[in-house]
Design a protein around this motif. Structure first.
Motif, PDB file in Angstrom:
ATOM      1  N   ARG A 114      -3.544 -12.115   1.622  1.00 37.06           N
ATOM      2  CA  ARG A 114      -4.595 -12.120   2.635  1.00 37.06           C
ATOM      3  C   ARG A 114      -5.024 -10.698   2.976  1.00 37.06           C
ATOM      4  N   ILE A 115      -4.080  -9.786   2.968  1.00 36.16           N
ATOM      5  CA  ILE A 115      -4.400  -8.382   3.277  1.00 36.16           C
ATOM      6  C   ILE A 115      -5.334  -7.825   2.209  1.00 36.16           C
ATOM      7  N   ALA A 116      -5.064  -8.120   0.946  1.00 35.01           N
ATOM      8  CA  ALA A 116      -5.925  -7.637  -0.137  1.00 35.01           C
ATOM      9  C   ALA A 116      -7.327  -8.226  -0.019  1.00 35.01           C
ATOM     10  N   LYS A 117      -7.409  -9.525   0.272  1.00 34.20           N
ATOM     11  CA  LYS A 117      -8.712 -10.165   0.402  1.00 34.20           C
ATOM     12  C   LYS A 117      -9.491  -9.605   1.593  1.00 34.20           C
ATOM     13  N   ALA A 118      -8.806  -9.445   2.725  1.00 34.37           N
ATOM     14  CA  ALA A 118      -9.473  -8.920   3.923  1.00 34.37           C
ATOM     15  C   ALA A 118      -9.912  -7.473   3.708  1.00 34.37           C
ATOM     16  N   SER A 119      -9.050  -6.666   3.115  1.00 31.64           N
ATOM     17  CA  SER A 119      -9.423  -5.269   2.891  1.00 31.64           C
ATOM     18  C   SER A 119     -10.568  -5.160   1.886  1.00 31.64           C
ATOM     19  N   PHE A 120     -10.603  -6.039   0.893  1.00 31.76           N
ATOM     20  CA  PHE A 120     -11.705  -6.028  -0.066  1.00 31.76           C
ATOM     21  C   PHE A 120     -13.017  -6.428   0.605  1.00 31.76           C
ATOM     22  N   ALA A 121     -12.965  -7.426   1.480  1.00 33.49           N
ATOM     23  CA  ALA A 121     -14.170  -7.842   2.198  1.00 33.49           C
ATOM     24  C   ALA A 121     -14.680  -6.719   3.105  1.00 33.49           C
ATOM     25  N   ILE A 122     -13.769  -6.075   3.808  1.00 29.18           N
ATOM     26  CA  ILE A 122     -14.145  -4.952   4.681  1.00 29.18           C
ATOM     27  C   ILE A 122     -14.714  -3.813   3.841  1.00 29.18           C
ATOM     28  N   LEU A 123     -14.077  -3.542   2.713  1.00 29.08           N
ATOM     29  CA  LEU A 123     -14.547  -2.490   1.809  1.00 29.08           C
ATOM     30  C   LEU A 123     -15.972  -2.775   1.346  1.00 29.08           C
TER      31      LEU A 123
END
Length: 173
Positions: free
Chosen positions: A4-13
């Motif tokens: 979830r952290i990877a997905k959230a950080s990718f979306a924010i990025l």
């Protein structure tokens, strides 16, 4: 399976990168309207009030761009740490990270110049000569390296879309 952290950080990025790159393009379009085409000479027929307003817009957009860049930078680090992708087997990811992070000193230098313009806009004087000097210094900064950085950022988009240099997983791993 991505965390979830990877997905959230990718979306924010992604959202911050759109704001950042879009802001750079808009700032360039607004700023270059002050200049004679192909030169660093100001157009003579621009009213001082209009010119001052354009400098104010440039200062405001620079603050949004700087904030978006910091968010992209931080979200990129979080994504690289938390994703299941590995730089060893996904060469496109390593190329993208190198292209982005190697221009950090250039971005910091140009942000310092942008902060001076913001400071001049909000706290300093309304002297157009000071704004003009700072604007020309910003455009000529580092002999065009900021433009090379911008081109590399667009190259990252192409690299991420095409994903070259992917090594298939070996059966020994």
């Amino acid at each position: 399976m991505e965390s979830r952290i990877a997905k959230a950080s990718f979306a924010i990025l992604c959202v911050a990168a759109i704001c950042w790159l879009g802001g750079i393009n808009i700032r360039a379009m607004v700023g270059f309207n002050l200049l004679e085409p192909g030169t660093l000479e100001f157009k003579p027929n621009i009213h001082p009030y209009v010119e001052r307003t354009v400098f104010g817009l440039l200062a405001q957009s620079s603050s949004v761009i700087a904030i978006a860049y910091v968010i992209v930078w931080a979200a990129g680090i979080v994504f690289l740490k938390s994703t299941s992708l590995q730089m060893r087997t996904d060469g496109w990811l390593m190329m993208s990270a190198i292209l982005f992070y190697m221009f950090t000193p250039v971005e910091i230098y140009t942000f310092v110049l942008d902060a001076r313009m913001w400071w001049l806009d909000h706290i300093g004087s309304n002297d157009l000569v000071e704004f003009r000097k700072l604007f020309i210094h910003r455009l000529a900064a580092l002999a065009g390296v900021p433009m090379i950085a911008l081109l590399s950022y667009y190259t990252i988009i192409v690299i991420a879309a095409m994903r070259p240099m992917r090594r298939p997983p070996s059966p020994l791993n």
